[in-house]
Design a protein around this motif. Sequence first.
Motif, mmCIF file in Angstrom:
data_model
loop_
_atom_site.group_PDB
_atom_site.id
_atom_site.type_symbol
_atom_site.label_atom_id
_atom_site.label_comp_id
_atom_site.label_asym_id
_atom_site.label_seq_id
_atom_site.Cartn_x
_atom_site.Cartn_y
_atom_site.Cartn_z
ATOM 1 N N THR A 36 9.631 -121.272 117.788
ATOM 2 C CA THR A 36 9.938 -119.879 117.437
ATOM 3 C C THR A 36 8.982 -119.339 116.381
ATOM 4 O O THR A 36 8.439 -118.238 116.513
ATOM 5 N N ARG A 46 13.029 -108.267 117.987
ATOM 6 C CA ARG A 46 14.207 -107.802 117.245
ATOM 7 C C ARG A 46 14.288 -108.469 115.876
ATOM 8 O O ARG A 46 14.565 -107.816 114.863
ATOM 9 N N GLU A 47 14.054 -109.777 115.856
ATOM 10 C CA GLU A 47 14.160 -110.508 114.592
ATOM 11 C C GLU A 47 13.040 -110.112 113.631
ATOM 12 O O GLU A 47 13.275 -109.961 112.422
ATOM 13 N N ARG A 88 13.689 -110.832 121.934
ATOM 14 C CA ARG A 88 14.485 -111.398 120.843
ATOM 15 C C ARG A 88 13.628 -111.611 119.601
ATOM 16 O O ARG A 88 14.028 -111.285 118.483
ATOM 17 N N ASP A 89 12.418 -112.143 119.821
ATOM 18 C CA ASP A 89 11.514 -112.324 118.678
ATOM 19 C C ASP A 89 11.179 -110.981 118.030
ATOM 20 O O ASP A 89 11.127 -110.873 116.791
ATOM 21 N N ALA A 112 13.890 -106.761 112.184
ATOM 22 C CA ALA A 112 14.935 -106.870 111.165
ATOM 23 C C ALA A 112 14.357 -107.324 109.824
ATOM 24 O O ALA A 112 14.905 -107.002 108.768
ATOM 25 N N GLU A 113 13.241 -108.053 109.881
ATOM 26 C CA GLU A 113 12.571 -108.489 108.654
ATOM 27 C C GLU A 113 11.594 -107.435 108.133
ATOM 28 O O GLU A 113 10.935 -107.651 107.111
ATOM 29 N N LYS A 131 6.342 -116.208 116.670
ATOM 30 C CA LYS A 131 6.374 -115.047 115.790
ATOM 31 C C LYS A 131 5.038 -114.862 115.079
ATOM 32 O O LYS A 131 4.550 -113.735 114.922
#
Length: 251
Positions: free
Chosen positions: A3, A41-42, A38-39, A45-46, A7
Amino acid sequence: MLTQQRKAHILAVLRETGEIVAKTLSRDLNLSEDTIRRDLRELAAEGLLQRVHGGALPASPALADFSGRQTIATDGKKAIGRAAAAMIQPGQVIFVDGGTTAVQLARHLPIDLEATIITHSPSIAVELINHPNITVEMIGGRLFKHSMVAVGASTIEAIAYYRADIYFMGVTGIHPEIGLTTGDSEEATVKRTLCRYAAETVVLASSEKLGAASPYVVVPMNYVQCLIVERDTPEESAASFRAEGLTVITA
């Protein structure tokens, strides 16, 4: 690919190309689009990127609070402010947005200029207290402390009573396809209203905002007439905005 490796790769591609297309990246990495989304989105969020339809764009560093933004691209903002101030003619009625680049505009106005400056930013009003021939009209409302501007229904209602020759707009994201964006929905509405009641809108486009996006769209690019950019802005970037019909002024 782990992961964190994915990223890191996504952010590297974003830095290199200025955008992420989820479908293309999933094919290049032989991964599902769901995994890439999904990556994204994360990472969003950061605060590391801004998701858009089909992928992502760079997140604007101009989303920092007012004091934090004063340390970003200071020389470029001074040059843009100087160029913007030179556009104002005696007797004009001008909307001036909030923000650190707009403060530079106020600081570069000639001390003997006769004009009316209408602003919803206390920071701009304070900068003009020693200009004897500038009439300052303050638009009130709820103070949005992050940007030091008034927002809300009363702000929007008050704007409708004015007609300006030029609106100098500040935003946090400027993208030829996404348009002009900022980080707060109420602030976006105020900017949109100021644009509606000005004969011409000029965007103060410091370098960290070009090609970036924020969550809330103010207006598409074809709603404004002019960008003022820094001297070292890449020609291909300026050309993309000229292709949208805008005048691009290099400060």
